[in-house]
Motif scaffolding. Structure first.
Motif, PDB file in Angstrom:
ATOM      1  N   LEU A  49       0.805  -1.223   0.000  1.00  0.00           N
ATOM      2  CA  LEU A  49       0.000   0.000   0.000  1.00  0.00           C
ATOM      3  C   LEU A  49       0.839   1.273   0.000  1.00  0.00           C
ATOM      4  N   ASN A  52       2.279   1.094  -3.828  1.00  0.00           N
ATOM      5  CA  ASN A  52       1.498   0.505  -4.929  1.00  0.00           C
ATOM      6  C   ASN A  52       2.295  -0.508  -5.748  1.00  0.00           C
ATOM      7  N   THR A 242     -12.178   1.199  -3.448  1.00  0.00           N
ATOM      8  CA  THR A 242     -12.112   2.642  -3.698  1.00  0.00           C
ATOM      9  C   THR A 242     -10.782   3.229  -3.248  1.00  0.00           C
ATOM     10  N   ARG A 243     -10.471   4.361  -3.840  1.00  0.00           N
ATOM     11  CA  ARG A 243      -9.286   5.125  -3.480  1.00  0.00           C
ATOM     12  C   ARG A 243      -9.333   5.494  -1.993  1.00  0.00           C
ATOM     13  N   GLN A 244     -10.536   5.878  -1.523  1.00  0.00           N
ATOM     14  CA  GLN A 244     -10.708   6.265  -0.124  1.00  0.00           C
ATOM     15  C   GLN A 244     -10.312   5.118   0.818  1.00  0.00           C
ATOM     16  N   GLN A 245     -10.773   3.901   0.498  1.00  0.00           N
ATOM     17  CA  GLN A 245     -10.423   2.747   1.348  1.00  0.00           C
ATOM     18  C   GLN A 245      -8.914   2.506   1.352  1.00  0.00           C
ATOM     19  N   ALA A 246      -8.307   2.609   0.181  1.00  0.00           N
ATOM     20  CA  ALA A 246      -6.857   2.406   0.097  1.00  0.00           C
ATOM     21  C   ALA A 246      -6.127   3.451   0.939  1.00  0.00           C
ATOM     22  N   ASP A 247      -6.574   4.702   0.841  1.00  0.00           N
ATOM     23  CA  ASP A 247      -5.949   5.787   1.612  1.00  0.00           C
ATOM     24  C   ASP A 247      -6.116   5.559   3.115  1.00  0.00           C
ATOM     25  N   GLN A 248      -7.310   5.132   3.500  1.00  0.00           N
ATOM     26  CA  GLN A 248      -7.573   4.925   4.927  1.00  0.00           C
ATOM     27  C   GLN A 248      -6.704   3.792   5.487  1.00  0.00           C
ATOM     28  N   ARG A 250      -3.857   2.789   4.246  1.00  0.00           N
ATOM     29  CA  ARG A 250      -2.487   3.291   4.202  1.00  0.00           C
ATOM     30  C   ARG A 250      -2.212   4.154   5.437  1.00  0.00           C
ATOM     31  N   ALA A 251      -3.185   5.000   5.776  1.00  0.00           N
ATOM     32  CA  ALA A 251      -3.033   5.878   6.953  1.00  0.00           C
ATOM     33  C   ALA A 251      -2.910   5.061   8.240  1.00  0.00           C
ATOM     34  N   TYR A 261     -10.078  -1.932  -6.886  1.00  0.00           N
ATOM     35  CA  TYR A 261      -9.507  -0.602  -7.037  1.00  0.00           C
ATOM     36  C   TYR A 261      -8.126  -0.675  -7.707  1.00  0.00           C
TER      37      TYR A 261
END
Ligand code: C2E
Ligand code: CA
Ligand code: CA
Ligand code: CA
Length: 281
Positions: A49, A52, A242-248, A250-251, A261
């Protein structure tokens, strides 16, 4: 008895959707399909993550039926278990996908840490010669054991049968990665995260579906990730759409994930083309 009852319902439900006549016809066809070229393998990347980068691919079987079209595994794996051909199917998937990996490694210059992830049924874990079979294949194809990860559902290992434990321990000793699949769906016990010889945990995609709609779900998922990490294991999240899930994720410092995604499962030629073009998604 309750546990067994629930298991049986879970395993046989998809098959029950068919009429008895259609089922017995499909059973006969499935026996032939394994011996012929009707089973096809698709491959889906597992991604780091933070970068990528493609860490490896999961092998997902499909049945290319001459009349009924492409049949998803959720439909015929239970049938294969019921009629006793799951062993042949799993062995076919294991050897075919390892051969594919060996070919990709030669043609695409994949590095040694690229991992092939193969799903194993509970039945397969009970085979005394499983480890010998895997060892022989790796040797024949000149692949390091660390390039293979077996994915096993938690329901298949919580029973902790003697042969199952023998299989897990010997695979681990050989250097094969062992992952609990669909974590969070079956009869999850926190204690076995620390007791079983596993190295990775794949969190079921159902935990992500309500990530941004259900109150507290984000915190709940973060806590599960911490639990896995605290047990000294690597967490993989599946079903990232979704991009949002990947970002969350990752955070939360989740290491790796997989889902539409990033990339849907692809046939071997398309996956080869992708891997030849880039290692990043
Ligand atoms: P699984 O091991 O949990 O595999 C993940 C499933 O999620 C795959 O479905 C995959 O296509 C799907 N998926 C991937 N990304 C996403 C996403 O972002 N969103 C959603 N909604 N789904 C996503 P598939 O290929 O239909 O496989 C279903 C199940 O069939 C697998 O679940 C596994 O339990 C079983 N299976 C597949 N191939 C094999 C095999 O070779 N041997 C055995 N024993 N079982 C297999
Ligand atoms: Ca899997
Ligand atoms: Ca899974
Ligand atoms: Ca599953």
């Amino acid at each position: 008895a309750k546990r067994e009852g629930r298991n049986i319902i879970k395993i046989f439900q998809p098959v029950m959707l068919y009429s008895r006549q259609l089922r017995s016809q499909m059973a006969a066809e499935l026996r032939d399909a394994i011996a012929s070229t009707e089973l096809v393998l698709h491959y889906q990347p597992v991604v780091e993550l933070a970068t990528n980068r493609i860490l490896g691919v999961e092998v997902l079987v499909r049945w290319q039926h001459p009349v009924r079209g492409l049949i998803p595994p959720d439909t015929f794996i239970p049938l294969a278990e019921e009629i006793g051909v799951i062993h042949d199917l799993d062995r076919w998937v294991m050897s075919t996908s390892l051969r594919q990996l060996a070919r990709w490694k030669k043609e695409l210059a994949l590095d040694d840490d690229f991992q092939l992830r193969v799903n194993l049924s509970a039945v397969e874990l009970k085979q005394l010669d499983l480890v010998d079979h895997v060892r022989a294949l790796l040797r024949e194809l000149d692949l390091p054991a660390s390039s293979l990860v077996v994915e096993i559902t938690e329901t298949a290992i919580v029973t902790r049968g003697e042969v199952e434990m023998y299989s897990l321990l010997s695979l681990k000793q050989l250097g094969v990665g062992i992952e609990i699949d669909d974590f969070g769906t079956g009869y999850s016990s926190i204690s076995y995260l620390r007791e079983l010889p596993v190295s990775m945990v794949k969190v079921d995609r159902s935990l992500l579906t309500e990530l941004n709609t259900r109150p507290g779900q984000l915190e709940f998922v973060a806590a599960i990730l911490q639990l896995i990490t605290a047990a000294g294991l690597e967490a993989v999240f599946e079903g990232i759409e979704t991009r949002q899930q990947a970002d969350q994720l990752r955070a939360m410092r989740c290491n790796s994930g997989q889902g539409f995604y990033f990339c849907k499962p692809l046939p071997a030629d398309e996956m080869g083309a992708l891997l030849g073009a880039t290692r990043y998604l």
